[in-house]
Scaffold this active site. Structure first.
Site, PDB file in Angstrom:
ATOM      1  N   ARG A 118       0.990  -1.248   0.040  1.00 47.79           N
ATOM      2  CA  ARG A 118      -0.001   0.048  -0.189  1.00 47.79           C
ATOM      3  C   ARG A 118       1.100   1.261   0.329  1.00 47.79           C
ATOM      4  O   ARG A 118       1.818   1.374   0.911  1.00 47.79           O
ATOM      5  CB  ARG A 118      -0.955  -0.125   1.555  1.00 47.79           C
ATOM      6  CG  ARG A 118      -1.905  -1.291   1.140  1.00 47.79           C
ATOM      7  CD  ARG A 118      -2.767  -0.614   2.428  1.00 47.79           C
ATOM      8  NE  ARG A 118      -4.331  -1.298   2.410  1.00 47.79           N
ATOM      9  CZ  ARG A 118      -4.525  -2.812   2.758  1.00 47.79           C
ATOM     10  NH1 ARG A 118      -3.352  -3.069   3.998  1.00 47.79           N
ATOM     11  NH2 ARG A 118      -5.428  -3.287   2.806  1.00 47.79           N
ATOM     12  N   ARG A 155       0.670  -1.107  -5.145  1.00 46.74           N
ATOM     13  CA  ARG A 155      -0.190  -0.427  -5.380  1.00 46.74           C
ATOM     14  C   ARG A 155      -0.262   0.687  -6.127  1.00 46.74           C
ATOM     15  O   ARG A 155       0.025   1.039  -5.175  1.00 46.74           O
ATOM     16  CB  ARG A 155      -1.444  -0.968  -4.464  1.00 46.74           C
ATOM     17  CG  ARG A 155      -3.235  -0.447  -5.052  1.00 46.74           C
ATOM     18  CD  ARG A 155      -3.809  -0.810  -4.126  1.00 46.74           C
ATOM     19  NE  ARG A 155      -3.772   0.136  -3.013  1.00 46.74           N
ATOM     20  CZ  ARG A 155      -4.573  -0.720  -1.602  1.00 46.74           C
ATOM     21  NH1 ARG A 155      -5.580  -1.100  -1.609  1.00 46.74           N
ATOM     22  NH2 ARG A 155      -4.381   0.232  -0.690  1.00 46.74           N
ATOM     23  N   GLU A 163     -12.408  -5.403  -6.524  1.00 47.07           N
ATOM     24  CA  GLU A 163     -12.733  -5.142  -5.269  1.00 47.07           C
ATOM     25  C   GLU A 163     -14.483  -3.927  -5.607  1.00 47.07           C
ATOM     26  O   GLU A 163     -14.703  -3.121  -4.972  1.00 47.07           O
ATOM     27  CB  GLU A 163     -11.809  -4.137  -4.783  1.00 47.07           C
ATOM     28  CG  GLU A 163     -11.081  -3.021  -5.589  1.00 47.07           C
ATOM     29  CD  GLU A 163     -10.714  -2.257  -4.540  1.00 47.07           C
ATOM     30  OE1 GLU A 163     -10.147  -2.290  -2.896  1.00 47.07           O
ATOM     31  OE2 GLU A 163      -9.550  -1.442  -5.198  1.00 47.07           O
ATOM     32  N   ASN A 182     -11.900  -6.596   1.177  1.00 46.24           N
ATOM     33  CA  ASN A 182     -12.388  -5.418   1.308  1.00 46.24           C
ATOM     34  C   ASN A 182     -13.359  -4.778   1.722  1.00 46.24           C
ATOM     35  O   ASN A 182     -14.114  -4.176   1.889  1.00 46.24           O
ATOM     36  CB  ASN A 182     -11.278  -5.099   2.259  1.00 46.24           C
ATOM     37  CG  ASN A 182     -10.198  -5.786   3.257  1.00 46.24           C
ATOM     38  OD1 ASN A 182     -10.371  -6.511   3.634  1.00 46.24           O
ATOM     39  ND2 ASN A 182      -9.020  -4.915   3.428  1.00 46.24           N
ATOM     40  N   ARG A 221     -17.638  -0.485   5.446  1.00 46.11           N
ATOM     41  CA  ARG A 221     -16.918  -1.289   6.427  1.00 46.11           C
ATOM     42  C   ARG A 221     -16.199  -0.670   7.497  1.00 46.11           C
ATOM     43  O   ARG A 221     -15.742  -1.872   8.395  1.00 46.11           O
ATOM     44  CB  ARG A 221     -15.438  -1.803   4.738  1.00 46.11           C
ATOM     45  CG  ARG A 221     -14.869  -0.761   4.955  1.00 46.11           C
ATOM     46  CD  ARG A 221     -13.549  -1.211   3.581  1.00 46.11           C
ATOM     47  NE  ARG A 221     -12.009  -1.479   3.893  1.00 46.11           N
ATOM     48  CZ  ARG A 221     -11.230  -1.352   3.388  1.00 46.11           C
ATOM     49  NH1 ARG A 221     -11.610  -1.148   1.351  1.00 46.11           N
ATOM     50  NH2 ARG A 221     -10.060  -1.059   4.333  1.00 46.11           N
ATOM     51  N   CYS A 274      -5.772 -10.037  -1.467  1.00 42.16           N
ATOM     52  CA  CYS A 274      -5.251  -9.405  -1.432  1.00 42.16           C
ATOM     53  C   CYS A 274      -5.837  -8.659   0.438  1.00 42.16           C
ATOM     54  O   CYS A 274      -5.115  -8.166   0.806  1.00 42.16           O
ATOM     55  CB  CYS A 274      -4.432  -8.305  -1.668  1.00 42.16           C
ATOM     56  SG  CYS A 274      -5.236  -7.310  -2.693  1.00 42.16           S
TER      57      CYS A 274
END
Ligand code: PEP
Ligand code: MG
Length: 581
Positions: free
Chosen positions: A298, A334, A433, A456, A467, A504
């Protein structure tokens, strides 16, 4: 005995005495002043700001020495509050208009900002209220001459209980006798939670009533894995947790012995087991736990708590270091996943109602190619020094992915013209995602070499469950039939197109769910470093054929609860140690 529920922020169990921290409020008693006293009040305020700045710089120095530069940079947010011109002007204006002492005026002004912050939907900004609150108390203490250095005085093992724990306070716990911490507020992605994980102490945040229900010196059990705090546990409960604590220590020790073995099923299907990385400091832990590379690096840390964007050189050096230290293993960088306004001064308010569905991640990057290109140049240049891969977050459709690839292509041509080295065969992937991407994986597949599933976000969007909202956390179900149908579809579409498919999101690190993912054909699991040995154990305990049968059976259930119970019962048979208790 009382069990308080919160959000699990850092794994492990701790048993110890409560240390109530920071409940006392520095006094900001209101008194009238005359016009001639204004200049004295202004001077007192300026001095308090300078003193606070020195204190924060001091903490930053200590942190940089003890934990690395990335952790020290967390305090840039505090320094930004101190430098905020509008805050200063409001205080000075208030002094003149109201003719009351500076403690009272300052307190009013900063509380107004805090109230606005706590109402925002932006999780990042909400987490920043802890930073501002920390600065507020420091300035007030410096104005009133009341120092609070209780954390420094801790000289026996304790569980720290606080309403909010700012990063600077968490940092002071470093290398002290802190067994765990518990806070009323906070989210999973707050800096304090991140710090707790790197300090390796259990933590439960978002307990809401911790400081009301826990008394100083009272006995506590903190279960950072389940997100529970037991207040005044009876002898039997303590004994149970002690057994559990010892059991986990023993299991962890045994699991670490798998460190150098492959993540391979009994009948020889090998998957890649890699780790998620927030800051380069964590690399020793990644290596110690036997991860095969980094499945998600990240990069948001570079962009936060500052008013400018990180330079190409600064990013290049960081990516190069990670690439070199992990080589020959691969590192998936990323590109930056910022939400709207995340990088601005802490006192700027968000303008978006739904930041999770707003100007975020790749959407921001495509709108600001100037910022995006700097990061792409840095990643590409670093790719000459190791085995880097690159992936784009929050892709929602083909056009977005094509546009990102076009910009990348342009940057490559530029580097070629400049004769700068980079890996021309750098693999590009898309994070899956967003449900629209999940449903059109076949269309996206032609543009990339791999998919990495970000559960996530995928779960929050697919189930319409924020979330980070603890009120609806019970609806956040990775085993929901809608989620597992999407996962199956993504993996199959990826494989049909000849891509490898990884995950991930946090789901990949859950042992029971890992059985399902393995059976669905997932090729790569990227989890937090401490979960690596756990998932390896699961993979090494089953035949691929059996995992496939489990996955197929799981697809037939009607509710997430049924799926979960089914998977846990299989996990219990295969690796009873991981489920017992
Ligand atoms: C995810 O969404 O699953 C993911 C890994 O990205 P992040 O948690 O950074 O949004
Ligand atoms: Mg995500």
């Amino acid at each position: 005995m009382l069990v308080l529920k919160g959000i699990p922020a850092s794994h492990g169990i701790a048993i110890g005495k409560a240390f109530l921290f920071g409940s006392e409020e520095p006094p900001a008693t209101r008194r009238s002043i005359t016009e001639t006293e204004i200049s004295t009040e202004v001077m007192r305020f300026e001095e308090a700001l300078i003193q606070t700045r020195h204190q924060i710089l001091d903490i930053q120095r200590r942190l940089a020495d003890e934990m690395g530069q990335e952790h020290a940079e967390i305090f840039n947010a505090h320094l930004l509050v101190l430098e905020d011109q509008s805050l200063r002007e409001e205080v000075l204006g208030g002094l003149k208009a109201q003719l009351v002492n500076v403690e009272a005026i300052f307190n009013d002004v900063i509380r107004r900002h805090l109230r606005a912050f706590s109402r925002t939907n932006d999780e990042y900004l909400r987490d920043r209220t802890a930073d501002i609150e920390d600065v507020r108390k420091r300035i007030l203490r410096n104005l009133t001459g009341r120092q609070r250095n209780v954390l420094e005085q801790i000289d026996e093992p304790v569980v720290v209980v606080a309403h909010a724990l700012s990063p600077s306070e968490t940092a002071l716990m470093h290398k002290r006798h802190v067994l765990a911490f518990v806070t009323d507020v906070g989210g999973r992605t707050g800096h304090t939670a991140i710090m707790a994980k790197s300090l390796g102490i259990p933590a439960v945040v978002g307990v809401e009533v911790a400081t009301k229900r826990i008394e100083k010196g009272g006995r506590l059990v903190v279960d950072g894995t389940r997100g529970e705090v037991v207040v005044d546990p009876d002898a039997e409960t303590i004994r149970r947790y002690e057994v559990e604590q010892r059991r986990w220590q023993e299991i962890s020790r045994q699991l670490l012995q798998l460190k150098d073995l492959p993540a391979e099923t009994l009948d020889g299907r090998r998957v890649t087991l890699s780790a998620n990385l927030e800051v380069p400091d964590e690399i020793p832990s990644v290596i110690a736990h036997g991860a095969e590379g980094i499945g998600l690096y990240r990069t948001e840390f570079f962009y936060m708590n500052r008013t400018d964007f990180p330079s190409e050189e600064e990013q290049f050096q960081a990516y190069k270091t990670v690439a070199e230290r992990m080589a020959p293993q691969s590192v998936i960088v990323r590109t930056v996943d910022l939400g709207g306004d995340k990088f601005l001064s802490p006192l700027d308010l968000p303008t978006e109602m739904n930041p999770f569905m707003g100007w975020r991640a790749i959407r921001f990057c495509l709108a600001r190619p100037d910022v995006f290109r700097v990061q792409l140049r840095a990643i590409l240049r670093a790719s000459a020094y190791g085995n880097l891969k690159l992936m784009f977050p929050m892709i929602s459709g083909l056009e977005e992915l094509r546009r990102a690839n076009e910009i990348l292509h342009g940057v490559k041509q530029e580097l070629t013209r400049e004769k700068q080295a980079y890996a021309s065969d750098l693999e590009i992937g898309a994070m899956i995602e967003v449900p629209s991407a999940a449903l059109t994986c076949d269309l996206l597949a032609g543009e990339v070499k791999f998919f990495s599933i970000g559960t996530n976000d995928l779960i929050q969007y697919a189930l319409a469950v924020d979330r980070v909202n603890e009120k609806i956390a019970y609806l956040y179900e990775p085993s929901h039939p809608a989620v597992i149908r999407l996962l199956k579809q993504i993996i199959e579409a990826g494989h049909r197109a000849g891509l490898w498919v990884g995950m991930c999101g946090e789901m990949a690190g859950e042992p029971a769910l890992a059985l399902l993912l393995l059976g669905l054909g997932l090729d790569e699991f990227s989890v937090s470093p401490i979960q690596v040995p756990l998932i390896k154990k699961v993979v090494r305990s089953i035949e691929y054929r059996a995992a496939q049968a489990i996955a197929q059976h799981a697809m037939g259930f009607r509710t997430g609860k049924e799926v979960e119970a089914f998977l846990i019962s299989h996990l219990r048979q295969l690796v009873p140690d991981l489920v017992e208790g």
